[in-house]
Write an enzyme that holds these catalytic residues in place. Structure first.
Site, PDB file in Angstrom:
ATOM      1  N   HIS A 140       9.561 -13.921  -1.423  1.00  0.00           N
ATOM      2  CA  HIS A 140       9.953 -14.771  -0.127  1.00  0.00           C
ATOM      3  C   HIS A 140       9.560 -16.073  -0.639  1.00  0.00           C
ATOM      4  CE1 HIS A 140      10.832 -11.487   2.642  1.00  0.00           C
ATOM      5  NE2 HIS A 140      10.155 -10.692   1.803  1.00  0.00           N
ATOM      6  N   ASP A 158      13.840  -9.265   4.581  1.00  0.00           N
ATOM      7  CA  ASP A 158      13.334  -8.150   5.233  1.00  0.00           C
ATOM      8  C   ASP A 158      14.243  -7.984   6.143  1.00  0.00           C
ATOM      9  OD1 ASP A 158      11.345  -8.256   3.169  1.00  0.00           O
ATOM     10  OD2 ASP A 158       9.675  -8.776   4.688  1.00  0.00           O
ATOM     11  N   TYR A 171       8.825   3.104  -0.927  1.00  0.00           N
ATOM     12  CA  TYR A 171       7.773   2.133  -1.927  1.00  0.00           C
ATOM     13  C   TYR A 171       6.698   1.417  -1.147  1.00  0.00           C
ATOM     14  CZ  TYR A 171       7.011  -1.961  -4.903  1.00  0.00           C
ATOM     15  OH  TYR A 171       6.407  -2.797  -5.868  1.00  0.00           O
ATOM     16  N   HIS A 211       6.485  -0.621   2.424  1.00  0.00           N
ATOM     17  CA  HIS A 211       7.976  -0.731   3.107  1.00  0.00           C
ATOM     18  C   HIS A 211       8.307   0.267   3.749  1.00  0.00           C
ATOM     19  CE1 HIS A 211       7.550  -3.998   0.011  1.00  0.00           C
ATOM     20  NE2 HIS A 211       8.656  -4.591   0.420  1.00  0.00           N
ATOM     21  N   ASP A 257       8.495   0.168   7.084  1.00  0.00           N
ATOM     22  CA  ASP A 257       8.993  -0.448   8.523  1.00  0.00           C
ATOM     23  C   ASP A 257       9.915  -1.504   8.167  1.00  0.00           C
ATOM     24  OD1 ASP A 257       7.428  -2.358   7.387  1.00  0.00           O
ATOM     25  OD2 ASP A 257       6.172  -2.649   9.378  1.00  0.00           O
ATOM     26  N   HIS A 258      10.431  -1.502   6.925  1.00  0.00           N
ATOM     27  CA  HIS A 258      11.405  -2.542   6.625  1.00  0.00           C
ATOM     28  C   HIS A 258      11.963  -2.373   5.207  1.00  0.00           C
ATOM     29  CE1 HIS A 258       8.050  -4.623   4.633  1.00  0.00           C
ATOM     30  NE2 HIS A 258       8.914  -5.202   3.825  1.00  0.00           N
ATOM     31  N   HIS A 272      13.384  -4.692   2.126  1.00  0.00           N
ATOM     32  CA  HIS A 272      13.515  -5.886   1.469  1.00  0.00           C
ATOM     33  C   HIS A 272      14.311  -6.122   0.281  1.00  0.00           C
ATOM     34  CE1 HIS A 272      11.103  -9.127  -0.992  1.00  0.00           C
ATOM     35  NE2 HIS A 272      11.907  -8.505  -1.807  1.00  0.00           N
TER      36      HIS A 272
HETATM   37 ZN   LIG Z   1      10.120  -8.606   1.728  1.00  0.00          ZN
END
Ligand SMILES: [Zn+2]
Length: 245
Positions: free
Chosen positions: A186, A193, A221, A224, A226-227, A229
Site C-alpha cells: 500500500h 484491498d 491469511y 485478512h 475481512d478483505h 488484498h
Molecule cells: Zn492490503
C-alpha cells in the site's frame, strides 16, 4: 466540474466543431481520446512508449498465473494479453492492437486515463497528494493506475458487477494508523484491498489469479478475514488458505 460534465461539454464542443467543418466522425475508426491516442497499429516486435501505454491497459488480461511486464516491448506475452482482451470484449482475437482494439480501450477509459469503473480518489483515501509513501508521489499514482486496469479486467470477468475498494495507497502515516505491515505494498500505491459484496472475498481472490496480480492475500491469511488484498509485487506470493489458495 465533474468528469462526466467535462466529458459532456467536450462532446458538445467536438460535435459543433465537426458540424462546422462539415466532417462527421466515422464509426469504427480510432478516435482521439482525452487521455492518450495511439497513432499506429501495434503488433509483435513493436516497441516504444505507445506499447507501454497499451501494456498498462491489457496487463489485467495476463492469463492464469501470469504477470505482464510493462516494458514497452511487444513480445509473445503482450500478444497473448491483447488476444485475451479482444476475446473478453467480443473483438476478433488476432493479438494485433489496431483501431478496433484502441476504440474499445477509449471506450473503457476516462480522460485521466483511469478505467471507467475506478477512480484515483477511490485508490487513495489517505491524502490528496500521493506523497509520504515508499516511492515518489508520481510513482505511487502510476502504480495505482496499473492496479485499476487490472481491477477493471477482474470486474469484467466477474460479470461487470461492482468491486468495492476499501483501501489503496497509504503514506507511512496512514499505513501506521491502520496497523499495516511495515513493507506494505500500500506504501507503493500498487495494492488494493477489496471488500465483499456482491462477490465473496474468496471469489475475488480466486479470480484475481487470472488478472496479473503477483500478490494475493485473503481469508485464511493472518489479518485478512475481512478483505482480499491484491498487489503487483515483484514475485508471486499468494495466500488465502480458506479459499484454497
Ligand atoms: Zn492490503
Amino acid at each position: 466540474m465533474t468528469r462526466r460534465t467535462a466529458r459532456l461539454i467536450l462532446s458538445i464542443v467536438m460535435l459543433i466543431a465537426a458540424t462546422l467543418g462539415g466532417v462527421v466522425a466515422t464509426t469504427g475508426t480510432a478516435q482521439a481520446d482525452g487521455c492518450y491516442t495511439w497513432s499506429r497499429t501495434l503488433s509483435s516486435g513493436a516497441s516504444g512508449a505507445d506499447v507501454t501505454q497499451l501494456q498498462i491497459r491489457v496487463a489485467g488480461h495476463a492469463g492464469s498465473g501470469g504477470a505482464l511486464a510493462v516494458d514497452g516491448a511487444y513480445g509473445p506475452a503482450t500478444t497473448a494479453a491483447v488476444k485475451r482482451f479482444q476475446t473478453a470484449y467480443g473483438l476478433a482475437a488476432d493479438g494485433v492492437a489496431g483501431p478496433a482494439t484502441f476504440d474499445k480501450i477509449y471506450a473503457l477509459q476516462d480522460n485521466d486515463c483511469t478505467p471507467i469503473h475506478f477512480t484515483y480518489a477511490e485508490l487513495n483515501t489517505c491524502n490528496s497528494t500521493w506523497a509520504g509513501g515508499a516511492v515518489s508521489a508520481s510513482t505511487a499514482k502510476a502504480n495505482a493506475l496499473r492496479t485499476m486496469w487490472k481491477l477493471e479486467a477482474l470486474r469484467h470477468a466477474l460479470g461487470d458487477q461492482p468491486i468495492r475498494v476499501t483501501s489503496g495507497f497509504r503514506s507511512h502515516a496512514c499505513n501506521d494508523a491502520v496497523g499495516g505491515a511495515a513493507g506494505s505494498r500500500h506504501l507503493y500505491g500498487d495494492a488494493a484491498d477489496l471488500g465483499s459484496g456482491p462477490h465473496s472475498l474468496c471469489r475475488l481472490a480466486q479470480q484475481a489469479r487470472n488478472h496479473g496480480f503477483n500478490g494475493i492475500l485473503g481469508p485464511g491469511y493472518p489479518g485478512h478475514g475481512d478483505h482480499t488484498h491484491l498487489d503487483h509485487r515483484a514475485s508471486r506470493f499468494w495466500s488465502a488458505s480458506a479459499c484454497g489458495i
